[in-house]
Design a protein around this motif. Structure first.
Motif, PDB file in Angstrom:
ATOM      1  N   ALA A   1     -12.577  25.614  30.689  1.00 33.54           N
ATOM      2  CA  ALA A   1     -12.480  24.587  29.641  1.00 33.54           C
ATOM      3  C   ALA A   1     -11.043  24.192  29.299  1.00 33.54           C
ATOM      4  N   LEU A   2     -10.057  24.893  29.840  1.00 27.25           N
ATOM      5  CA  LEU A   2      -8.667  24.573  29.503  1.00 27.25           C
ATOM      6  C   LEU A   2      -8.202  23.293  30.198  1.00 27.25           C
ATOM      7  N   SER A   3      -7.493  22.469  29.462  1.00 25.33           N
ATOM      8  CA  SER A   3      -6.957  21.224  30.017  1.00 25.33           C
ATOM      9  C   SER A   3      -5.694  21.507  30.831  1.00 25.33           C
ATOM     10  N   ASP A   4      -5.280  20.523  31.633  1.00 28.15           N
ATOM     11  CA  ASP A   4      -4.033  20.657  32.377  1.00 28.15           C
ATOM     12  C   ASP A   4      -2.870  20.893  31.422  1.00 28.15           C
ATOM     13  N   ASP A   5      -2.872  20.201  30.289  1.00 30.57           N
ATOM     14  CA  ASP A   5      -1.811  20.387  29.290  1.00 30.57           C
ATOM     15  C   ASP A   5      -1.825  21.818  28.748  1.00 30.57           C
ATOM     16  N   ALA A   6      -3.001  22.342  28.464  1.00 29.67           N
ATOM     17  CA  ALA A   6      -3.104  23.706  27.939  1.00 29.67           C
ATOM     18  C   ALA A   6      -2.568  24.716  28.944  1.00 29.67           C
ATOM     19  N   LEU A   7      -2.785  24.486  30.230  1.00 28.17           N
ATOM     20  CA  LEU A   7      -2.339  25.421  31.264  1.00 28.17           C
ATOM     21  C   LEU A   7      -0.818  25.506  31.347  1.00 28.17           C
ATOM     22  N   THR A   8      -0.122  24.494  30.858  1.00 22.47           N
ATOM     23  CA  THR A   8       1.340  24.499  30.906  1.00 22.47           C
ATOM     24  C   THR A   8       1.975  25.014  29.619  1.00 22.47           C
ATOM     25  N   ARG A   9       1.194  25.242  28.586  1.00 18.45           N
ATOM     26  CA  ARG A   9       1.748  25.765  27.332  1.00 18.45           C
ATOM     27  C   ARG A   9       2.371  27.121  27.583  1.00 18.45           C
ATOM     28  N   ARG A  10       3.388  27.460  26.803  1.00 17.25           N
ATOM     29  CA  ARG A  10       4.125  28.699  26.981  1.00 17.25           C
ATOM     30  C   ARG A  10       3.674  29.753  25.975  1.00 17.25           C
ATOM     31  N   VAL A  11       3.595  30.996  26.423  1.00 14.56           N
ATOM     32  CA  VAL A  11       3.260  32.138  25.572  1.00 14.56           C
ATOM     33  C   VAL A  11       4.219  33.279  25.910  1.00 14.56           C
ATOM     34  N   VAL A  12       4.363  34.204  24.978  1.00 16.12           N
ATOM     35  CA  VAL A  12       5.185  35.394  25.225  1.00 16.12           C
ATOM     36  C   VAL A  12       4.260  36.604  25.248  1.00 16.12           C
ATOM     37  N   HIS A  13       4.319  37.332  26.350  1.00 16.62           N
ATOM     38  CA  HIS A  13       3.520  38.552  26.516  1.00 16.62           C
ATOM     39  C   HIS A  13       4.457  39.637  27.043  1.00 16.62           C
ATOM     40  N   ALA A  14       4.449  40.784  26.398  1.00 13.19           N
ATOM     41  CA  ALA A  14       5.258  41.943  26.815  1.00 13.19           C
ATOM     42  C   ALA A  14       6.733  41.563  26.960  1.00 13.19           C
TER      43      ALA A  14
END
Length: 132
Positions: free
Chosen positions: A85-98
């Protein structure tokens, strides 16, 4: 645009989670009798980590987080639809993990690798005979 589409990432997760061979489901199907105690730790760790990944994705994209009452099996089924269900835009969003920054698509690939890594560990432990 990411090199993987939402459908491709969902397929990758589905394979790591549910494929007939070399998946969490396949590894767990080999567990008989009293399981090695590490298997319980690994399945809990996978559920906690998947929940963490999806919490980061939800915060970055506005997608719904996984239901709180889902254990590993239901969480693995849920994440396939959530990834799809994720959009192309959502796939490029940045997150911080570890302490590292990832795009959502990169985090989903990490999720699949992490899942496959631990599936192999579960499979190796499932083959060990245990006595009470």
């Amino acid at each position: 645009m990411t090199p993987f589409s939402a459908d491709q990432l969902a397929a990758l997760l589905d394979e790591a989670d549910h494929a007939p061979w070399e998946s969490v489901r396949a590894a767990l199907s080999g567990v008989e009798g009293q399981p090695h105690p590490r298997i319980g730790w690994l399945t809990t760790h996978l559920a906690v980590t998947k929940r963490e990944y999806w919490g980061l994705i939800a915060a970055a994209t506005g997608a719904p987080p996984p239901p709180d009452d889902y254990g590993l099996t239901r969480l693995m089924a849920w994440e396939i639809g959530a990834a799809r269900a994720l959009s192309d835009d959502a796939l490029t969003r940045r997150v911080v993990h570890a302490g590292a920054e990832f795009g959502v698509a990169e985090l989903l690939r990490l999720n699949a690798r992490h899942t496959a890594w631990h599936a192999g560990q579960i499979a190796a432990l499932a083959d060990r005979s245990r006595s009470a």
